[in-house]
Design a protein around this motif. Structure first.
Motif, PDB file in Angstrom:
ATOM      1  N   GLY A 183       0.826  -1.203   0.000  1.00 44.84           N
ATOM      2  CA  GLY A 183       0.000   0.000   0.000  1.00 44.84           C
ATOM      3  C   GLY A 183       0.856   1.247   0.000  1.00 44.84           C
ATOM      4  O   GLY A 183       1.862   1.322   0.707  1.00 44.84           O
ATOM      5  N   ILE A 184       0.474   2.224  -0.809  1.00 45.45           N
ATOM      6  CA  ILE A 184       1.172   3.510  -0.844  1.00 45.45           C
ATOM      7  C   ILE A 184       0.194   4.601  -0.415  1.00 45.45           C
ATOM      8  O   ILE A 184      -0.814   4.844  -1.079  1.00 45.45           O
ATOM      9  CB  ILE A 184       1.717   3.803  -2.252  1.00 45.45           C
ATOM     10  CG1 ILE A 184       2.717   2.714  -2.668  1.00 45.45           C
ATOM     11  CG2 ILE A 184       2.394   5.172  -2.280  1.00 45.45           C
ATOM     12  CD1 ILE A 184       3.294   2.905  -4.055  1.00 45.45           C
ATOM     13  N   ASP A 185       0.494   5.221   0.700  1.00 43.47           N
ATOM     14  CA  ASP A 185      -0.348   6.260   1.272  1.00 43.47           C
ATOM     15  C   ASP A 185      -0.134   7.553   0.492  1.00 43.47           C
ATOM     16  O   ASP A 185       0.974   8.075   0.433  1.00 43.47           O
ATOM     17  CB  ASP A 185       0.034   6.458   2.745  1.00 43.47           C
ATOM     18  CG  ASP A 185      -0.915   7.377   3.495  1.00 43.47           C
ATOM     19  OD1 ASP A 185      -1.714   8.075   2.842  1.00 43.47           O
ATOM     20  OD2 ASP A 185      -0.858   7.395   4.737  1.00 43.47           O
ATOM     21  N   VAL A 186      -1.200   8.081  -0.116  1.00 43.43           N
ATOM     22  CA  VAL A 186      -1.078   9.339  -0.838  1.00 43.43           C
ATOM     23  C   VAL A 186      -1.935  10.448  -0.214  1.00 43.43           C
ATOM     24  O   VAL A 186      -2.321  11.415  -0.884  1.00 43.43           O
ATOM     25  CB  VAL A 186      -1.387   9.184  -2.354  1.00 43.43           C
ATOM     26  CG1 VAL A 186      -0.283   8.398  -3.041  1.00 43.43           C
ATOM     27  CG2 VAL A 186      -2.731   8.535  -2.594  1.00 43.43           C
ATOM     28  N   TRP A 187      -2.242  10.300   1.077  1.00 42.14           N
ATOM     29  CA  TRP A 187      -2.770  11.434   1.819  1.00 42.14           C
ATOM     30  C   TRP A 187      -1.653  12.480   1.912  1.00 42.14           C
ATOM     31  O   TRP A 187      -0.468  12.132   2.019  1.00 42.14           O
ATOM     32  CB  TRP A 187      -3.177  11.007   3.229  1.00 42.14           C
ATOM     33  CG  TRP A 187      -4.506  10.335   3.328  1.00 42.14           C
ATOM     34  CD1 TRP A 187      -4.859   9.133   2.800  1.00 42.14           C
ATOM     35  CD2 TRP A 187      -5.652  10.820   4.033  1.00 42.14           C
ATOM     36  NE1 TRP A 187      -6.165   8.837   3.119  1.00 42.14           N
ATOM     37  CE2 TRP A 187      -6.673   9.856   3.883  1.00 42.14           C
ATOM     38  CE3 TRP A 187      -5.916  11.966   4.779  1.00 42.14           C
ATOM     39  CZ2 TRP A 187      -7.937  10.012   4.439  1.00 42.14           C
ATOM     40  CZ3 TRP A 187      -7.176  12.126   5.346  1.00 42.14           C
ATOM     41  CH2 TRP A 187      -8.174  11.162   5.165  1.00 42.14           C
ATOM     42  N   GLU A 188      -2.009  13.749   1.906  1.00 42.77           N
ATOM     43  CA  GLU A 188      -0.974  14.785   1.963  1.00 42.77           C
ATOM     44  C   GLU A 188      -0.134  14.705   3.230  1.00 42.77           C
ATOM     45  O   GLU A 188       1.045  15.059   3.219  1.00 42.77           O
ATOM     46  CB  GLU A 188      -1.594  16.181   1.822  1.00 42.77           C
ATOM     47  CG  GLU A 188      -1.987  16.509   0.399  1.00 42.77           C
ATOM     48  CD  GLU A 188      -2.303  17.973   0.192  1.00 42.77           C
ATOM     49  OE1 GLU A 188      -2.558  18.677   1.196  1.00 42.77           O
ATOM     50  OE2 GLU A 188      -2.290  18.423  -0.965  1.00 42.77           O
ATOM     51  N   HIS A 189      -0.716  14.208   4.331  1.00 42.07           N
ATOM     52  CA  HIS A 189       0.083  14.146   5.562  1.00 42.07           C
ATOM     53  C   HIS A 189       1.243  13.171   5.443  1.00 42.07           C
ATOM     54  O   HIS A 189       2.156  13.191   6.262  1.00 42.07           O
ATOM     55  CB  HIS A 189      -0.794  13.814   6.781  1.00 42.07           C
ATOM     56  CG  HIS A 189      -1.436  12.464   6.764  1.00 42.07           C
ATOM     57  ND1 HIS A 189      -2.803  12.290   6.904  1.00 42.07           N
ATOM     58  CD2 HIS A 189      -0.919  11.221   6.652  1.00 42.07           C
ATOM     59  CE1 HIS A 189      -3.075  10.994   6.868  1.00 42.07           C
ATOM     60  NE2 HIS A 189      -1.946  10.322   6.722  1.00 42.07           N
ATOM     61  N   ALA A 190       1.222  12.309   4.416  1.00 40.59           N
ATOM     62  CA  ALA A 190       2.294  11.339   4.224  1.00 40.59           C
ATOM     63  C   ALA A 190       3.522  11.947   3.544  1.00 40.59           C
ATOM     64  O   ALA A 190       4.587  11.325   3.548  1.00 40.59           O
ATOM     65  CB  ALA A 190       1.792  10.157   3.391  1.00 40.59           C
ATOM     66  N   TYR A 191       3.362  13.149   2.970  1.00 40.60           N
ATOM     67  CA  TYR A 191       4.486  13.693   2.199  1.00 40.60           C
ATOM     68  C   TYR A 191       4.598  15.207   2.157  1.00 40.60           C
ATOM     69  O   TYR A 191       5.643  15.750   1.780  1.00 40.60           O
ATOM     70  CB  TYR A 191       4.429  13.167   0.759  1.00 40.60           C
ATOM     71  CG  TYR A 191       3.190  13.556  -0.019  1.00 40.60           C
ATOM     72  CD1 TYR A 191       3.119  14.748  -0.734  1.00 40.60           C
ATOM     73  CD2 TYR A 191       2.079  12.714  -0.064  1.00 40.60           C
ATOM     74  CE1 TYR A 191       1.991  15.090  -1.454  1.00 40.60           C
ATOM     75  CE2 TYR A 191       0.942  13.048  -0.784  1.00 40.60           C
ATOM     76  CZ  TYR A 191       0.900  14.235  -1.482  1.00 40.60           C
ATOM     77  OH  TYR A 191      -0.223  14.569  -2.190  1.00 40.60           O
ATOM     78  N   TYR A 192       3.569  15.953   2.582  1.00 40.75           N
ATOM     79  CA  TYR A 192       3.519  17.381   2.296  1.00 40.75           C
ATOM     80  C   TYR A 192       4.669  18.165   2.924  1.00 40.75           C
ATOM     81  O   TYR A 192       5.214  19.082   2.304  1.00 40.75           O
ATOM     82  CB  TYR A 192       2.184  17.980   2.752  1.00 40.75           C
ATOM     83  CG  TYR A 192       1.924  19.351   2.164  1.00 40.75           C
ATOM     84  CD1 TYR A 192       1.332  19.478   0.912  1.00 40.75           C
ATOM     85  CD2 TYR A 192       2.314  20.509   2.837  1.00 40.75           C
ATOM     86  CE1 TYR A 192       1.115  20.732   0.344  1.00 40.75           C
ATOM     87  CE2 TYR A 192       2.101  21.758   2.277  1.00 40.75           C
ATOM     88  CZ  TYR A 192       1.504  21.866   1.034  1.00 40.75           C
ATOM     89  OH  TYR A 192       1.309  23.095   0.473  1.00 40.75           O
ATOM     90  N   LEU A 193       5.064  17.832   4.141  1.00 44.60           N
ATOM     91  CA  LEU A 193       6.119  18.591   4.822  1.00 44.60           C
ATOM     92  C   LEU A 193       7.443  18.534   4.060  1.00 44.60           C
ATOM     93  O   LEU A 193       8.281  19.431   4.197  1.00 44.60           O
ATOM     94  CB  LEU A 193       6.334  18.058   6.242  1.00 44.60           C
ATOM     95  CG  LEU A 193       5.227  18.362   7.251  1.00 44.60           C
ATOM     96  CD1 LEU A 193       5.516  17.690   8.577  1.00 44.60           C
ATOM     97  CD2 LEU A 193       5.071  19.872   7.447  1.00 44.60           C
ATOM     98  N   GLN A 194       7.633  17.498   3.275  1.00 44.16           N
ATOM     99  CA  GLN A 194       8.886  17.327   2.539  1.00 44.16           C
ATOM    100  C   GLN A 194       8.740  17.611   1.049  1.00 44.16           C
ATOM    101  O   GLN A 194       9.608  18.239   0.446  1.00 44.16           O
ATOM    102  CB  GLN A 194       9.413  15.907   2.738  1.00 44.16           C
ATOM    103  CG  GLN A 194      10.771  15.633   2.118  1.00 44.16           C
ATOM    104  CD  GLN A 194      11.305  14.270   2.526  1.00 44.16           C
ATOM    105  OE1 GLN A 194      10.664  13.527   3.276  1.00 44.16           O
ATOM    106  NE2 GLN A 194      12.494  13.938   2.041  1.00 44.16           N
ATOM    107  N   TYR A 195       7.639  17.149   0.470  1.00 43.24           N
ATOM    108  CA  TYR A 195       7.477  17.251  -0.986  1.00 43.24           C
ATOM    109  C   TYR A 195       6.428  18.281  -1.408  1.00 43.24           C
ATOM    110  O   TYR A 195       6.153  18.401  -2.605  1.00 43.24           O
ATOM    111  CB  TYR A 195       7.113  15.878  -1.546  1.00 43.24           C
ATOM    112  CG  TYR A 195       8.228  14.870  -1.365  1.00 43.24           C
ATOM    113  CD1 TYR A 195       9.306  14.834  -2.241  1.00 43.24           C
ATOM    114  CD2 TYR A 195       8.212  13.969  -0.294  1.00 43.24           C
ATOM    115  CE1 TYR A 195      10.343  13.922  -2.073  1.00 43.24           C
ATOM    116  CE2 TYR A 195       9.240  13.046  -0.117  1.00 43.24           C
ATOM    117  CZ  TYR A 195      10.297  13.033  -1.010  1.00 43.24           C
ATOM    118  OH  TYR A 195      11.317  12.138  -0.840  1.00 43.24           O
TER     119      TYR A 195
END
Length: 224
Positions: A183-195
């Protein structure tokens, strides 16, 4: 969608109530990560991992326990209306707990590369090549509207791998019947702070920490 793909939406999703937990009255707990928060850097930074695990996943666990307690009370009272009204909370928070528990073990600081053995053979059989599979799962994950997940699942009836996209925290098996492998989490909380809002960059990076040993073990288990 092309062959090998599956999409589940909130409107068509079926609820799978965690009845076993309702009977045992055992509360859910936040699982420990099998690595440090900073172990996946530079691909996923420590701040994201700490917030994602200790805040977001913990919230799903806490809210699931609350919803299940209310559901038990409704069952005891024979209050069907209350039982029905609690189903969205059970699905959302239960799915969040299920999905993230899989996600953490799908990642590893020693991950990346390509799978081996039976899983690799199945990927080549069902997607022609690993590169083609990677491209398709990435594209489906990028294309999730709003929040959700991209999945590699196993269709037990057909004996083959399938790619799926699920909205929000809809659990893969409970909504599509596919057994979750990756599974790949694509909620913004999974990446927004970095990407920031560049989801494709996050998806390009996450392949460097995919734990293929875990995915392969899940595949071997579901084939039994």
């Amino acid at each position: 969608l092309p062959s090998g793909f599956f999409f589940c939406s909130r409107s068509s999703a079926k609820l799978v109530a965690p009845l076993g937990c309702l009977v045992s009255r055992q509360k859910h707990t936040l699982p420990d990560l099998p690595y440090d928060y900073g172990a996946l850097e530079p691909h996923i930074n420590a701040e994201i991992m700490q917030l994602h695990h200790s805040k977001h996943h913990a919230t799903y666990v806490n809210n699931l326990n609350v919803a299940e307690e209310k559901y038990r009370e409704a069952l005891a009272k024979g209050d069907v209306t209350a039982q029905v009204s609690l189903q969205p909370a059970l699905k959302f928070n239960g799915g969040g707990h299920i999905n993230h528990t899989i996600f953490w073990s799908n990642l590893s600081p020693n991950g990346g590369g390509e799978p081996k053995g039976e899983l690799m053979e199945a990927i080549k059989r069902d997607f022609c090549s690993f590169a083609n599979f990677k491209e398709k799962l990435t594209a489906v994950s990028v294309g999730v509207q709003g929040s959700g997940w991209g999945w590699l699942g196993y269709n037990k009836e057909q004996g083959r791998l399938q790619i799926a996209a699920c909205a929000n925290q809809d659990p893969l098996q409970g909504t599509t019947g596919l057994i979750p492998l990756l599974g790949i989490d694509v909620w913004e909380h999974a990446y927004y702070l970095q990407y920031k809002n560049v989801r494709p960059d996050y998806l390009k990076a996450i392949w460097n920490v995919i734990n293929w040993e875990d995915v392969s073990a899940r595949y071997a288990t579901c084939k039994k």
